[in-house]
Write an enzyme that holds these catalytic residues in place. Structure first.
Site, mmCIF file in Angstrom:
data_model
loop_
_atom_site.group_PDB
_atom_site.id
_atom_site.type_symbol
_atom_site.label_atom_id
_atom_site.label_comp_id
_atom_site.label_asym_id
_atom_site.label_seq_id
_atom_site.Cartn_x
_atom_site.Cartn_y
_atom_site.Cartn_z
ATOM 1 N N GLY A 296 62.479 -19.783 -96.589
ATOM 2 C CA GLY A 296 62.027 -18.420 -96.849
ATOM 3 C C GLY A 296 63.002 -17.417 -96.289
ATOM 4 N N GLY B 279 62.495 -13.796 -94.377
ATOM 5 C CA GLY B 279 61.577 -12.764 -93.909
ATOM 6 C C GLY B 279 62.357 -11.537 -93.516
ATOM 7 N N PHE C 168 64.743 -9.322 -92.144
ATOM 8 C CA PHE C 168 66.021 -9.395 -91.445
ATOM 9 C C PHE C 168 66.508 -10.801 -91.129
ATOM 10 C CE2 PHE C 168 63.986 -5.436 -90.543
ATOM 11 C CZ PHE C 168 64.961 -4.538 -90.956
ATOM 12 N N GLY C 169 66.077 -11.796 -91.885
ATOM 13 C CA GLY C 169 66.635 -13.112 -91.612
ATOM 14 C C GLY C 169 66.203 -14.152 -92.602
ATOM 15 N N VAL D 15 64.862 -18.132 -93.084
ATOM 16 C CA VAL D 15 64.085 -19.110 -92.331
ATOM 17 C C VAL D 15 64.400 -20.514 -92.844
ATOM 18 C CG1 VAL D 15 61.777 -19.755 -91.562
ATOM 19 C CG2 VAL D 15 62.285 -17.362 -92.119
ATOM 20 N N ASP E 186 54.415 -4.308 -91.067
ATOM 21 C CA ASP E 186 54.854 -4.898 -92.337
ATOM 22 C C ASP E 186 53.877 -5.967 -92.790
ATOM 23 O OD1 ASP E 186 56.445 -5.119 -94.562
ATOM 24 O OD2 ASP E 186 57.898 -6.458 -93.635
#
Ligand SMILES: *[C@@H]1O[C@H](CO)[C@@H](O)[C@H](O)[C@H]1NC(C)=O
Ligand SMILES: *[C@@H]1O[C@H](CO)[C@@H](O)[C@H](O)[C@H]1NC(C)=O
Ligand SMILES: *[C@@H]1O[C@H](CO)[C@@H](O)[C@H](O)[C@H]1NC(C)=O
Ligand SMILES: *[C@@H]1O[C@H](CO)[C@@H](O)[C@H](O)[C@H]1NC(C)=O
Ligand SMILES: *[C@@H]1O[C@H](CO)[C@@H](O)[C@H](O)[C@H]1NC(C)=O
Ligand SMILES: *[C@@H]1O[C@H](CO)[C@@H](O)[C@H](O)[C@H]1NC(C)=O
Ligand SMILES: *[C@@H]1O[C@H](CO)[C@@H](O)[C@H](O)[C@H]1NC(C)=O
Length: 916
Positions: free
Chosen positions: A606, A608, A610-611, A613, A722
């Site tokens: 995934g 999310g 700012f990054g 996963v 968020d």
């Protein structure tokens, strides 16, 4: 409103005990139409006059043998094209009995018997036909309130003048008179009979706590209870009768009955409103002392309906013990106008049949009314005291308000608003821009101020009259885009700025004289201003570039410092720096360990905030989710500090667990528990995986718990910022946890946090966006959107799935919620997965409150959680149908009326659902 509903459902026992003790029930409104003052009548009902009503005239009537004060006056209305409405405030999603009565009494000395129509909102209730000037005509219905007001309207007089004598509203408790059709049908009373009555008096309040009127079976009127079997006798008792919590019917009614001494009870009566589909229940209680060897068994017979004869009634067996109510019936049965029925004893029965009471209602279809009803209700709420707001009912049906015109669709739209010279003040209400069918708008000669709103949603607008007001601001260029515009009058206002080129080019009638500051073209002076502005703008731009450069430079330096903290900082500094980060409790992983666990970041699961996963599995077999922050942004690093310090402090079973972090070789990495079942978003919007309603409620409950912890269990409060379905993850056991605190930020205790607006389109609170004031209520907003997704299965923003009028889930759902049409927003995949539509109403209501513009009207997360739990309780409780016995479902048999089983071969009692 919501809490009273919860009270009713969860504390039914308590409520009923109270109501038995209290004299006057709350939720009673009794209006003495044409009356002049308040008073309490002989039976303890409090009557109020309708003196605040601005329409119609009052009259006095006097007839022999009628001394009740409420029948001494009435209010009547002109026989014209209009409708005249009484409006009541009600609690939505609560059932009410509404009773209107009419005693003509030749009030107008014309002896012309009036005939007119009675409406509830836009739905036709009944046609009132007066045929005897001394007779009271009474109409009664039971309805589920779907909006905060109920209007009873008189209209369409075909003879005489419409009038009304009394209007009564009675509130029911809990699930009394629940039907699964109540969202689409009202129940209109046809018969409510107290059998074996000891006088011709009806039983009503205070013997009936809900003031239903149970008519005596000894009343003689045409075609009412005729063909009575000669062996019919009355029986009665003074013993208490167990009538259940519902009191359907009350004890006094159940204490009398008729018994067919010769083996049968037969009756014929005319059912007003039928033929049609109805709700019909019979009420039995054994009130005679049978000795142990005696039995009372019987069957129901209705000509032409063999099915109803299948089950045998044995009151003592069906409602074990004496003096207990047994109420078999049909929620949906087709009945004729002339209704004959019989109860006949079976052969093995020693006693003839008994009957204590009967209730029959006809289903009346609800007309959902004009498409613009909720918009117009909101519009008139700006002028609560003006005459224009007093008309009540639906804006178009059965007759339009005096100042609107409607299209002729079955669900009409408003095509014309005519409010010239009505002394309107304030802004032009924005509701008008939401009337998508509007063709003519007349607001001239008022005292309207402020600017002209954007009418680009009203594509059919042809004629606009705004002249002679105090409108200010510029002429919006959106007017240019109205394709049908032919006439535009804005003269004599205080408009300013430049007339849009497009309007001048259009071939339309356009008058904008008398606006002192409105100009046709730009003049030299504005040109200078514009040049000045441009110069200033350019300077600002250069400044911005400089700032950016400086910040970028600083960012690089910041990175190099943090990369090697231990070397640069002295030990003490190091400690304080770490505690500032809050990392003392967080596990620190090495990069090589994580590289091994993730197979060199091979499996991406995934991305999310700012990054990205990745999936990982540690040596000891533990599955982890490894989030590698995008390092090339300043935000990423600040984010990282933010997350590590936050996450290491937060532990809750509905928040995705934070296991540790890694900061090495310029990489910022966060390690979380792995969530086996992905995101809620995948489940809601993907093809195959689907959840039923209870599962969705559980997910909502889990998520709300997680958020509640952030809002109330952490000091300082943490605002997620968020929330969205892709940030709600599901574990092995399908329990939901909230993830991604990347955008979380501790709230400063007693003030709002102003910070850069972040969030995801579709979930972002517009109030936060405009005010930049961050509060928990912004999370509540986002959560409201999530609740709507759970109900509808739709994504928050879509160009296609919300019809022509809407792009966003919020306004779309609110529209249908407010118009009482919840089915329109329920995910078709939920069909058959919920027990009680009330639980969906509850969540929809909560969601709509979460989206309120005024954040003080939004509920807290704790309230939201409570509502979800109440909805779950509703779903898990047995439904009304299951708690009420009914005649066994019709089996396919072809028995004739009066075949030999009628007179009773020993059959035993067939197929009754056992309850207690
Ligand atoms: C009115 O009451 C009187 C006496 O109670 C009775 O004789 C008379 O018939 C009644 N009239 C009507 C119209 O019911
Ligand atoms: C009905 O509700 C409205 C809005 O809440 C309120 O202004 C009005 O006074 C209420 N009317 C009555 C009769 O209670
Ligand atoms: C008015 O009543 C007449 C006769 O009852 C009926 O034919 C007509 O359709 C009604 N009009 C409206 C607008 O309901
Ligand atoms: C009903 O029964 C009574 C006595 O049991 C009898 O006198 C009467 O004639 C019967 N009536 C009918 C209609 O069978
Ligand atoms: C507008 O308001 C002013 C003062 O409130 C009043 O004198 C004037 O008559 C009003 N105009 C209209 C058209 O109602
Ligand atoms: C218009 O409204 C103002 C303020 O509400 C009031 O004072 C005035 O009397 C009204 N005028 C008319 C003509 O209704
Ligand atoms: C525009 O409106 C003003 C004031 O109402 C009127 O005197 C004038 O004749 C109108 N102009 C046109 C072209 O209709």
């Amino acid at each position: 409103m919501a809490s009273s509903l919860r009270f009713v459902f969860l504390h039914l026992v308590v409520v009923v005990v109270f109501s038995a003790a209290n004299a006057q029930m709350p939720g009673f409104v009794s209006i003495d139409c044409g009356g002049t003052e308040k008073y309490v009548d002989d039976i303890g009902l409090e009557w109020a006059p309708d003196t605040q009503f601005i329409f119609g005239e009052t009259a006095k009537v006097s007839i022999p043998n009628e001394s009740r004060r409420q029948y001494a006056t009435l209010r009547y209305f002109p026989a014209n094209e209009r409708k005249y409405c009484y409006t009541f405030n009600v609690t939505t999603r609560t059932r009410y009995l509404i009773r209107a009565s009419f005693l003509y009494g030749n009030f107008d000395n014309s002896s012309v018997f009036p005939q007119f129509d009675l409406y509830i909102g836009a739905s036709h209730w009944s046609t009132i036909v007066i045929y005897d000037e001394n007779k009271i005509i009474s109409k009664e219905m039971i309805m589920l309130a779907s909006s905060p007001t109920i209007s009873v309207c008189l209209s369409n007089a075909t003879t005489g003048q419409p009038f009304i004598s009394t209007l009564e509203l009675r509130l029911f408790n809990g699930s009394l008179y629940y039907t699964e059709y109540e969202a689409e049908f009202f129940l209109s009373l046809s018969a409510r009979i107290n059998f074996g009555a000891q006088s011709t008096d009806s039983v009503r309040y205070p013997d009936d706590p809900f003031d239903r009127i149970w008519e005596s079976d000894s009343i003689r009127k045409p075609n009412y209870l005729v063909d009575v079997d000669p062996g019919t006798t009355n029986v009665s008792t003074n013993m208490a009768i167990d009538v259940n919590l519902n009191e359907r019917p009350p004890q006094k009614v159940m204490q009398t009955a008729v018994v067919g001494q010769n083996g049968t009870l037969t009756y014929r009566l005319n059912l007003e409103g039928f033929p049609g589909c109805g709700w019909a229940f019979s009420y039995f209680a054994e009130i005679e002392d049978l000795n142990p060897t005696e039995t009372r068994r019987f069957k129901l017979f209705i000509p032409g309906m063999a099915d109803v004869s299948k089950p045998t009634v044995d009151v003592e067996e069906n409602a074990p013990g004496k003096y207990r109510l047994y109420e078999p019936g049909y929620y949906n049965i087709s009945l004729p106008f002339v209704f004959s029925f019989a109860f006949v004893k079976t052969n093995d029965s020693s006693r003839g049949p008994i009957l204590n009471a009967l209730e029959i209602y006809k289903y009346l279809p609800i007309n959902f009314g004009s498409q613009d009803a909720s918009v117009m209700a909101s519009f008139v709420s700006h002028y609560p005291f003006a005459d224009l707001a007093q008309e009540g009912g639906d804006p178009c049906l059965p007759a339009p308000w005096s100042w609107v015109q409607c299209s002729s669709d079955p669900q009409p739209k408003i095509v014309s608003i005519m409010l010239s010279g009505k002394n309107l003040t304030g802004n032009i209400p924005l509701e008008l821009t939401r009337l998508s069918g509007l063709v003519e708008l007349w607001l001239n000669n008022n005292n309207l101020t402020s600017s002209i709103p954007n009418f680009s949603g009203c594509l059919n607008l042809r004629i606009i009259h705004l002249e002679n007001n105090q409108l200010a601001g510029s002429l919006p260029s959106s007017l240019t885009d109205l394709p049908s515009l032919t006439e535009l009058y804005v003269q004599n206002n205080m408009l300013s700025g430049v007339v849009p080129r497009g309007l001048l080019d259009k071939k339309i009638v356009f008058n904008y004289t008398g606006n002192m500051y409105l100009r046709k073209e730009r003049n030299a002076r504005t040109d200078i201003v514009i040049v000045l502005c441009s110069v200033l703008g350019a300077a600002l731009f250069v400044g911005a570039i400089l700032c950016y450069y400086l910040l970028a430079h600083k960012k690089i330096k910041f990175f190099s410092e943090e990369d090697d903290l231990t070397k640069v900082l002295p030990p003490t500094k190091l400690i304080s720096s770490f505690s500032e980060l809050g990392t003392e409790t967080a596990h620190r992983y090495t990069l090589s360990y994580l590289e091994e666990a993730t197979g060199n970041f091979a499996k991406r699961i995934g991305s999310g905030g700012f990054g990205i996963v990745y999936y990982g599995k540690t040596k000891d077999g533990k599955e982890i989710a490894v989030k590698v922050l995008l390092n090339d942004s300043y935000q990423g690093t600040r984010q990282f500090k933010n997350e590590v310090s936050l996450l290491s402090r937060i532990h809750h079973r509905n928040l995705v667990a934070f296991l540790g972090y890694c900061q090495q070789e310029g990489k910022n990495i966060l390690v979380y528990e792995f969530m086996h079942n992905g995101t809620l978003k995948e489940h809601l919007h993907a093809q195959e995986k689907h959840f039923g309603w209870i599962k969705r409620l559980e997910i909502a409950e889990d998520s709300a718990r997680g958020i509640e912890y952030l809002h109330t269990g952490c000091t300082p409060t943490i605002i997620h910022r968020d929330l969205k379905t892709s940030n709600i993850l599901l574990d092995k056991n399908m329990r939901a946890k909230v993830s991604d605190f990347g955008l979380s930020k501790p709230a400063v205790e007693d003030s709002h946090v102003s910070s850069m607006v972040r969030g995801t389109l579709g979930y972002l609170d517009p109030e936060y966006y405009t005010s930049q004031q961050l509060t928990e209520k912004s999370d509540v907003y986002s959560f409201g959107i999530i609740l709507l997704e759970l109900i509808s299965g739709k994504e928050p923003i879509s160009g296609t799935s919300f019809g022509e009028k809407f792009r966003n889930i919020g306004p779309w759902a609110k529209f249908y919620y407010e118009s009482g049409n919840i089915e329109a927003i329920v995910d078709p995949l939920l069909q058959g997965t919920y027990n009680d539509i009330q639980s969906i109403w509850k969540i929809a209501e909560t969601a709509v409150r979460c989206l309120k513009q005024d954040i003080s009207l939004r509920p807290s997360t704790s309230e939201v959680l409570k509502e979800i739990q109440d909805a779950l309780a509703l779903e898990r409780a047995p439904t009304c149908e299951k708690t009420e016995k009914s005649f066994a479902p019709a089996l396919s048999i072809d028995a004739k009326y009066a075949d030999d089983s009628i007179l009773g071969s020993p059959t035993g009692s067939l197929g009754y659902p056992e309850l207690r």
